[in-house]
Each structure stands twice: as C-alpha cells, then as structure tokens.
Design a protein around this motif. Structure first.
Motif, mmCIF file in Angstrom:
data_model
loop_
_atom_site.group_PDB
_atom_site.id
_atom_site.type_symbol
_atom_site.label_atom_id
_atom_site.label_comp_id
_atom_site.label_asym_id
_atom_site.label_seq_id
_atom_site.Cartn_x
_atom_site.Cartn_y
_atom_site.Cartn_z
ATOM 1 N N SER A 52 2.895 3.976 11.090
ATOM 2 C CA SER A 52 2.188 3.528 12.252
ATOM 3 C C SER A 52 0.963 4.312 12.666
ATOM 4 O O SER A 52 0.223 4.126 13.735
ATOM 5 N N ALA A 53 0.470 4.781 11.762
ATOM 6 C CA ALA A 53 -0.863 5.333 11.839
ATOM 7 C C ALA A 53 -1.694 4.417 11.240
ATOM 8 O O ALA A 53 -2.126 3.405 11.621
ATOM 9 N N ALA A 54 -2.695 4.849 10.111
ATOM 10 C CA ALA A 54 -3.632 3.978 9.573
ATOM 11 C C ALA A 54 -2.808 2.891 9.058
ATOM 12 O O ALA A 54 -1.835 3.167 8.108
ATOM 13 N N THR A 55 -3.492 1.778 8.961
ATOM 14 C CA THR A 55 -2.737 0.464 8.188
ATOM 15 C C THR A 55 -2.793 0.481 6.782
ATOM 16 O O THR A 55 -2.092 -0.210 6.084
ATOM 17 N N LEU A 56 -3.990 1.126 6.340
ATOM 18 C CA LEU A 56 -3.966 1.177 4.605
ATOM 19 C C LEU A 56 -3.654 2.653 4.508
ATOM 20 O O LEU A 56 -4.094 3.531 4.871
ATOM 21 N N VAL A 57 -2.664 2.616 3.419
ATOM 22 C CA VAL A 57 -2.039 3.843 3.219
ATOM 23 C C VAL A 57 -2.146 3.963 1.778
ATOM 24 O O VAL A 57 -2.139 3.252 0.847
ATOM 25 N N LYS A 58 -2.854 5.459 1.304
ATOM 26 C CA LYS A 58 -2.851 5.771 0.003
ATOM 27 C C LYS A 58 -2.015 6.701 -0.355
ATOM 28 O O LYS A 58 -1.542 7.594 0.271
ATOM 29 N N GLY A 59 -1.326 6.172 -1.529
ATOM 30 C CA GLY A 59 -0.413 7.117 -2.211
ATOM 31 C C GLY A 59 -0.744 7.749 -3.304
ATOM 32 O O GLY A 59 -1.855 7.991 -3.612
ATOM 33 N N ILE A 60 0.360 8.138 -4.264
ATOM 34 C CA ILE A 60 0.063 8.844 -5.448
ATOM 35 C C ILE A 60 -0.221 7.789 -6.554
ATOM 36 O O ILE A 60 0.146 6.719 -6.445
ATOM 37 N N ASN A 61 -0.857 8.502 -7.522
ATOM 38 C CA ASN A 61 -0.959 7.750 -8.721
ATOM 39 C C ASN A 61 -1.733 6.357 -8.759
ATOM 40 O O ASN A 61 -1.723 5.448 -9.461
ATOM 41 N N GLY A 62 -3.002 6.467 -7.642
ATOM 42 C CA GLY A 62 -3.853 5.484 -7.368
ATOM 43 C C GLY A 62 -3.054 4.245 -6.667
ATOM 44 O O GLY A 62 -3.903 3.245 -6.566
ATOM 45 N N PHE A 63 -2.003 4.264 -6.225
ATOM 46 C CA PHE A 63 -1.373 3.195 -5.404
ATOM 47 C C PHE A 63 -1.919 3.287 -3.968
ATOM 48 O O PHE A 63 -1.991 4.123 -3.494
ATOM 49 N N GLU A 64 -1.951 2.118 -3.474
ATOM 50 C CA GLU A 64 -2.134 1.990 -2.051
ATOM 51 C C GLU A 64 -1.256 0.819 -1.585
ATOM 52 O O GLU A 64 -0.973 -0.225 -2.282
ATOM 53 N N ALA A 65 -1.123 0.777 -0.071
ATOM 54 C CA ALA A 65 -0.429 -0.322 0.516
ATOM 55 C C ALA A 65 -1.048 -0.623 1.806
ATOM 56 O O ALA A 65 -1.677 0.255 2.664
ATOM 57 N N GLU A 66 -1.042 -1.899 2.392
ATOM 58 C CA GLU A 66 -1.701 -2.384 3.383
ATOM 59 C C GLU A 66 -0.606 -2.936 4.323
ATOM 60 O O GLU A 66 0.091 -3.925 4.067
ATOM 61 N N PHE A 67 -0.401 -2.245 5.745
ATOM 62 C CA PHE A 67 0.644 -2.788 6.637
ATOM 63 C C PHE A 67 -0.170 -3.841 7.236
ATOM 64 O O PHE A 67 -1.293 -3.673 8.055
ATOM 65 N N LYS A 68 0.301 -5.204 7.319
ATOM 66 C CA LYS A 68 -0.244 -6.426 7.970
ATOM 67 C C LYS A 68 0.819 -6.721 9.007
ATOM 68 O O LYS A 68 1.809 -7.627 8.618
ATOM 69 N N LYS A 69 0.819 -6.475 10.201
ATOM 70 C CA LYS A 69 1.825 -7.037 11.286
ATOM 71 C C LYS A 69 1.810 -8.406 11.399
ATOM 72 O O LYS A 69 2.780 -9.038 11.538
ATOM 73 N N SER A 70 0.649 -9.138 11.220
ATOM 74 C CA SER A 70 0.705 -10.624 11.552
ATOM 75 C C SER A 70 1.471 -11.185 10.481
ATOM 76 O O SER A 70 1.936 -12.333 10.682
ATOM 77 N N GLU A 71 1.492 -10.543 9.294
ATOM 78 C CA GLU A 71 2.073 -11.215 8.063
ATOM 79 C C GLU A 71 3.270 -10.575 7.705
ATOM 80 O O GLU A 71 4.132 -10.935 6.868
ATOM 81 N N THR A 72 3.912 -9.670 8.685
ATOM 82 C CA THR A 72 5.107 -8.822 8.308
ATOM 83 C C THR A 72 4.927 -8.368 6.875
ATOM 84 O O THR A 72 6.085 -8.395 6.158
ATOM 85 N N SER A 73 3.993 -7.895 6.180
ATOM 86 C CA SER A 73 3.908 -7.574 4.919
ATOM 87 C C SER A 73 3.393 -6.135 4.595
ATOM 88 O O SER A 73 2.962 -5.553 5.578
ATOM 89 N N PHE A 74 3.963 -5.727 3.492
ATOM 90 C CA PHE A 74 3.579 -4.145 3.056
ATOM 91 C C PHE A 74 3.547 -4.284 1.567
ATOM 92 O O PHE A 74 4.171 -3.460 0.877
ATOM 93 N N HIS A 75 2.474 -5.083 1.059
ATOM 94 C CA HIS A 75 2.353 -5.031 -0.231
ATOM 95 C C HIS A 75 1.770 -3.864 -1.083
ATOM 96 O O HIS A 75 0.663 -3.265 -0.321
ATOM 97 N N LEU A 76 2.096 -3.557 -2.147
ATOM 98 C CA LEU A 76 1.677 -2.460 -3.087
ATOM 99 C C LEU A 76 0.684 -2.750 -4.049
ATOM 100 O O LEU A 76 1.007 -3.886 -4.580
ATOM 101 N N THR A 77 -0.617 -2.036 -4.126
ATOM 102 C CA THR A 77 -1.523 -2.443 -5.116
ATOM 103 C C THR A 77 -1.946 -1.339 -5.913
ATOM 104 O O THR A 77 -2.158 -0.321 -5.286
ATOM 105 N N LYS A 78 -2.525 -1.713 -6.989
ATOM 106 C CA LYS A 78 -3.242 -0.689 -7.766
ATOM 107 C C LYS A 78 -4.507 -1.363 -8.508
ATOM 108 O O LYS A 78 -4.084 -2.454 -9.323
ATOM 109 N N PRO A 79 -5.478 -0.820 -8.500
ATOM 110 C CA PRO A 79 -6.580 -1.575 -9.120
ATOM 111 C C PRO A 79 -6.597 -1.932 -10.584
ATOM 112 O O PRO A 79 -6.880 -2.954 -11.112
ATOM 113 N N SER A 80 -5.949 -0.893 -11.219
ATOM 114 C CA SER A 80 -5.917 -0.887 -12.597
ATOM 115 C C SER A 80 -4.759 -0.313 -13.189
ATOM 116 O O SER A 80 -4.707 0.956 -12.988
#
Lengths: 114, 113
Positions: A52-80
């Motif tokens: 419940s802090a920042a909606t864009l969360v950065k993790g280890i190994n270059g992964f990040e995820a964005e919390f989108k309440k309107s879409e009830t989603s938390f998709h995981l992404t990595k650019p490469s």
C-alpha cells in the motif's frame, strides 16, 4: 475472502524480450500482494511486494510490478528476459492484518529461449 | 543472516506411517507458517504458529498437526499417511505475525508409497 488468478500457466519468451506475467486479485479489503519465484527443487524466493505504499514496486533481478486497483491487477514485468529467469512464478495475496496466511495463484512457468 | 532451514530435504514413507518434518526459522523470527505444494492443488496453507500458539489454520484434516517450540523452531506431523500426502512441504518464517513478509525454506519432499 482473498484469491488470485494467474492467466497463463506457461509463458515463453526469447532472450532479451519483454516478460509479462499476469496476476489479478480479489480481495474484500485492500490487500498486500507478492510475487515469488521458484527454481527447480527449491523453495520460494521473494521477488517483490506491494504493501500500500508506491503502486509501482521494483524487485530483485530487474523485475517490477504495478498495482492497479481499478483493474484489480498486479502484473509482473521485466524489460529484457535472461536465460536465468526460467522458473515458476507465483502471485500471492494476503490481508494486511493477517500476513501469515498467503493465498497463492496457480503459478506461471516461464521459459526463455535463446 | 542464515535463511530458513528444513530437515530432512527428502523423505520416503509408506501408507499408514507417520512423519515429522522440522523447520528452523530465520534468527529473530517468531512466526512460522507451513504450506503444502502439489501439482494438482498448488500451494496451500496448512497452519501458522506464533510464540508457540497456532494462530491460523488451513483446510486440512486433523492428521496434519504442528507445534512450535520456545526457540521458534517448528515441527509438523502427518499421521496415517495417504498417497495423496506426497508433496513438497514448505516452511516460511516472518518477523512479526500480521506485519511482515514470509521467507521460505527449501522444502521437504515427501513421497508416500
């Protein structure tokens, strides 16, 4: 009650391509959300978490995820994608007042091709 | 800081036997949770202990039980083993029940023949 749905039990990408693993949650209260990764014959390793802090969360190994309440989603992404990213990924949800009971999705197995 | 450790890593038992699995949490962590992972059911919550008390319980039969010791180490026991109990059993620890992230051990692979 909380639940998570991971769309796609298998995802295949080429090395260097974008990785997108989908997770949608259902929760009666504002949730905490997590992504874990599991390599063969190992336990679960925390990639990142939303509490419940920042909606864009950065993790280890270059992964990040964005919390989108309107879409009830938390998709995981990595650019490469890298070959070492091949593993199974689990999205999990919990209640902020009961974080010791994680509810997991069914997992997405990521394959990375050279 | 050492991670969560689980012993043994692999077990083979026969139907009807009982088994005890052990988990040592990260030093300073007081909460220990247990999960069962199977190909068919995925990851399912078994129970959670905090300060030697069971605080949460999942939807498993009474054959599955656990306990926690004063040093926060935890054991889980499965009695009268069934073939369907074959699974990877994962233990996770966290610092303060209700407030912290769970960190997982490598698991114990139980095979019931």
């Amino acid at each position: 009650a909380q639940s998570v749905t991971q769309l796609g039990s298998h995802v295949s990408v080429s090395e260097g391509a974008l990785v997108l693993l989908r997770c949608n949650y259902s929760s009666s209260v504002p949730p905490y959300l997590f992504w874990y990764v599991q390599y063969p014959n190992q336990g679960l390793q925390l990639l990142l978490k939303y509490t419940s802090a920042a909606t864009l969360v950065k993790g280890i190994n270059g992964f990040e995820a964005e919390f989108k309440k309107s879409e009830t989603s938390f998709h995981l992404t990595k650019p490469s994608a890298h070959m070492s990213d091949a593993a199974e990924y689990f999205c999990a949800v919990t209640r902020p007042d009961n974080t010791d009971k994680l509810i997991f999705g069914t997992g997405t197995r990521l394959q990375v091709f050279p | 800081k050492a991670g969560v450790t689980q012993t043994p890593r692999y077990l083979i038992k026969t139907r009807g036997q009982q088994v005890t699995l052990s988990c040592s949490p990260i030093s300073g962590h007081r909460s220990v949770s247990w999960y069962q992972q199977t190909p068919g059911q995925g990851l399912q919550f078994l129970f959670e202990y905090f300060s030697e008390t069971q605080r949460n319980k999942g939807n498993f039969p009474g054959r599955f039980s656990g306990r926690q010791f004063s040093n926060s180490r935890s054991e889980m026991n499965v009695s009268t083993l069934e073939l369907g109990d074959s699974a990877l059993y994962l233990c996770a620890s966290s610092g303060l029940a209700g407030y912290d992230t769970q960190y997982f051990g490598p698991g114990t692979r139980l095979t019931v023949l």
